[in-house]
Every structure is written in C-alpha cells, then in structure tokens.
Write a protein that holds these residues in place. Structure first.
Motif, PDB file in Angstrom:
ATOM      1  N   MET A 259       0.821  -1.203   0.000  1.00  0.00           N
ATOM      2  CA  MET A 259       0.000   0.000   0.000  1.00  0.00           C
ATOM      3  C   MET A 259       0.857   1.254   0.000  1.00  0.00           C
ATOM      4  O   MET A 259       2.030   1.244   0.388  1.00  0.00           O
TER       5      MET A 259
ATOM      6  N   LEU B 275      -2.732  -1.201  -2.912  1.00  0.00           N
ATOM      7  CA  LEU B 275      -3.739  -0.225  -2.494  1.00  0.00           C
ATOM      8  C   LEU B 275      -3.121   1.166  -2.506  1.00  0.00           C
ATOM      9  O   LEU B 275      -2.066   1.384  -1.898  1.00  0.00           O
TER      10      LEU B 275
ATOM     11  N   TYR C 131      -6.271   0.036   6.765  1.00  0.00           N
ATOM     12  CA  TYR C 131      -5.461  -0.325   5.599  1.00  0.00           C
ATOM     13  C   TYR C 131      -4.035  -0.687   6.015  1.00  0.00           C
ATOM     14  O   TYR C 131      -3.448  -1.644   5.503  1.00  0.00           O
TER      15      TYR C 131
END
Length: 421
Positions: free
Chosen positions: A249, A279, A315
């Motif tokens: 991410m 992400l 996240y």
C-alpha cells in the motif's frame, strides 16, 4: 472622484468577515478560542496559536502532524487554538477533538484567498486572540506571512516548522520567495527541525544553531499498532481481500513528486502482480493519470484506488508492505504510521526517509536516482515473510523510541515554556 474608505474598527472587520465573535457559532461553541464550558483552565501556563493553511477534513502529512500535536498539547494542559483558511462548505468555527479551530478569510483563488486569510488572522490575533502570546506557524506559505506580521506588529513570539526538506530551496526560486525567507530568518524566534536535513536547511540560511530545536513529527503509538493475525484476517475479509495474498500500500497525496507511476510500473513487473494487491490510499491531481496507467498495464483489478479516507488505520493493519517512492520528503507522517503498525517499509533514499529508515535494519531502501531498484526491493519484501516480520518489528520499535506523540508534545511544551520566560 473620491475613493471610499473603510472607517470601522478592527472589531467591525472581524464581524464583517465572519470571524468569531462573543456569540456561539452554529455548533453552539464559543468563538473566541476557549475550550467548551467545564474544560477551561485559567491556570494553564502555555497558550499557543497554531496557524496552518488547511486542516481537517482537508488532510495531508502536515495537517495530520499538526492535528495530533495540538490535541496532545491540549491533553497535557496547554491552551491551544488553530487558525486555518476557510474553504467553502466547512463551518467557520468548530472544535476538533476538543481543540477550537477557526477558518478565516474568503474562499478565493490565489493570491486573494491567502491574502484575506493573512489579514483576518492578524485581526483575530489583535482582537480576539490577545491572550495567545505565542504563534506557531506550519510551513512557508500564508501561515508564515501571518506569523511574521504577528511578530512584527503585535509582538508575538514566533515558532516556525517547515515540513519538507526542500521547501526553502524551492521558495527561493522567486524574488518574492527570497524576500520571505530572508524576513523569516530575522523574525523567527525558534525553528523546529523535523529531521537532520531540515536542520541543515535552516542552517544554510544563516539561522544560528541555538535558534533551532530538533523535534520529529509524532505518532499516537497506542492507536497505530500492529493488528493480531486474527484481526488482520478479519479486516481483509470485511474489505473483500483474500487472507493469503500479498498486499502492498501507499498512503498520501497523489501528486507527481510521490512518483506513483514508478510504483505502478514496478508492480506490473513483479512475478505476483496478477495475484497480489496494491492499495493506493489518498487523492490528488494525478489520480486519473495513474488510473489510466494501471489500466494500460493490465492491473485494473489489482491496483485499487481507495480515495481519501478519514481512517487509514485499517489499511495499514491489513497490509504487508508500505511503499513510499517519493522524490523527496520531510518526515512523512504516513511512513511513521506504517512503521508504528509494524509494516515492512520500502522507501526511496531521500534524506527525510533516511532519518528513520535504515536499509536492512528496519526497512528496505532504494536509491532515489536508481528507481529501477524499487522492483527488486518490492519483490524481496513480498516474498520473504520472515524478513517482513523482523523489519516490521524493528520499525515499530524505532517509532516507539523516537516519535511517540506524547514525547513530541512534551518537547514542544518545554520549548514553548523556555521561549516565554
């Protein structure tokens, strides 16, 4: 033809421009910078006004760092208020996590918008904010100009924090910027250096070392912490990601200097690009361009543009790797948050990143001028779970030791108290 002149007082200006007055605002909160009833302590020794161009819900690294700092200062007993620019659709006055926030000026394009903010901030400090003897400005744009005028005209003490290792260099490319930097070096009482490169940036302008204090950005290490295996699996299940596939991410602004095109190209070249997920959390001017690039690389179902979010913690806690390929950084709040969550971090070797990440010790580093090595570092991080765990644990320890928000806020309080003596 005679030119019309404004004959009102500063109080008239405050009322005309929508600045806080003695009456409650639409949220039922007083507009003068006090805490809500029952939370005010007149014995507070430190009273400080923070000035920043934007604030929650408009969030970037400097905004996150400032929000966490002022909230922790308040928890430690300081009387803190935030002045920021007004943006259409946001309330003029509110309390955010208990801290009074006043959005001043008019929502107009540059240079009118920043100019009205500077005028209104100065007026607020002169009339409503007389009890704040200390002004702490964040960055080198309109807040710095407001702070310097408060120092020159109102006699306030001035603390300056510049987020970014090259912000002064970039500002000095224009004549107006050179004048601003020169004025800053004369008027600033204390300069907060987030990293070693930031300190050297100040020293290069002739600022004496005794006017510079080294304090990093702070992170709430109690909130930003690694998830358990069960929590991580539950988060992935809730968000629709497989429990056993690699997830990397990025979190932050989608702008060119972050080099997210390099990240997408590097991801496309990985052997597991068609099984893992990347992400990208955040928003910005490059979003459509980056989405088109991901589509062109055949990654539409593997590179996910999450958008801006008020809560990035889930996240971090479900990812395996955090990537920060920026051309340059100050001291990235997103990087510190990822490290606090125990992620294996892969970063470009800019001085700001190197202030907290040591290659092979608590993360993986690739040279800024050798972007082709990002793919190799990513592959190593995603393929070696044992290494990820070891580096992630060391990253967490680094942030706990040097960047906890409580320690950072206490360092600021000590600096404020010394300045006000």
């Amino acid at each position: 033809m005679r030119t019309a002149r404004w004959s009102g007082s500063l109080t008239d200006i405050l009322n005309y421009t929508g600045l806080p007055d003695e009456t409650p605002d639409e949220n039922g909160l007083g507009g003068r910078g006090e805490d809500p009833p029952g939370q005010q302590d007149e014995r507070q020794a430190v009273r400080v006004c923070h000035i920043i161009s934007s604030f929650r819900p408009l969030i970037g690294g400097a905004e996150r760092a400032t929000e966490d700092l002022v909230c922790e200062l308040r928890r430690l007993g300081a009387d803190v208020v935030v002045l920021t620019r007004h943006h259409r659709g946001l309330p003029r006055h509110e309390h955010i996590r208990g801290v009074p926030v006043h959005r001043l000026g008019l929502d107009l394009p540059k240079p009118l918008g920043p100019l009205t903010f500077i005028v209104h901030a100065l007026a607020w400090l002169a009339v409503r904010g007389r009890r704040y003897p200390l002004v702490h400005v964040q960055n080198i744009d309109a807040p710095l100009l407001a702070g310097m005028l408060a120092k020159a005209l109102l006699g306030r003490s001035l603390v300056v924090t510049i987020h970014g290792e090259k912000n002064i260099v970039l500002k000095k490319k224009t004549t107006a910027g050179r004048w601003r930097v020169a004025w800053m070096t004369q008027l600033g009482d204390v300069f907060v250096a987030l990293t070693g490169p930031c300190r050297r940036q100040y020293e290069a302008q002739g600022i004496s070392p005794n006017r510079i204090v080294s304090i990093p950005n702070g992170i709430d290490v109690g909130r930003f912490r690694p998830a358990t295996t069960a929590q991580k699996a539950a988060l992935r299940n809730r968000m629709g990601y497989e429990a056993d596939v690699p997830i990397a991410m990025y979190a932050g602004r989608l702008v060119a200097l972050k080099r997210l095109d390099l990240l997408i190209d590097s991801w496309a070249a990985l052997p597991h690009a068609d099984s893992g997920h990347l992400l990208i959390v955040g928003d910005g001017a490059e979003k459509e361009k980056l989405q088109a690039l991901a589509d062109a690389r055949g990654l539409a179902d593997r590179v996910h543009f999450v958008g801006a979010t008020d809560d990035v913690l889930p996240y971090y806690q479900m990812a395996d790797v955090f990537v920060l390929p920026s051309l340059y950084e100050g001291l990235s709040v997103a990087l510190l948050q990822a490290m606090a969550c125990g992620l294996c971090v892969v970063v470009a070797g800019s001085p700001g990143n190197l202030a907290v990440v040591q290659d092979g010790v608590n993360g993986l580093v690739f040279p800024v001028d050798k972007p082709e090595l990002l793919q190799e570092r990513l592959a190593r991080a995603l393929e070696d779970a044992a290494m990820r765990k070891r580096l992630g644990q060391a990253a967490r320890q680094k942030v706990e030791d040097t960047c906890s928000i409580e320690a950072v806020a206490k360092s600021h309080l000590a600096m404020y108290q010394e300045l006000l003596v």
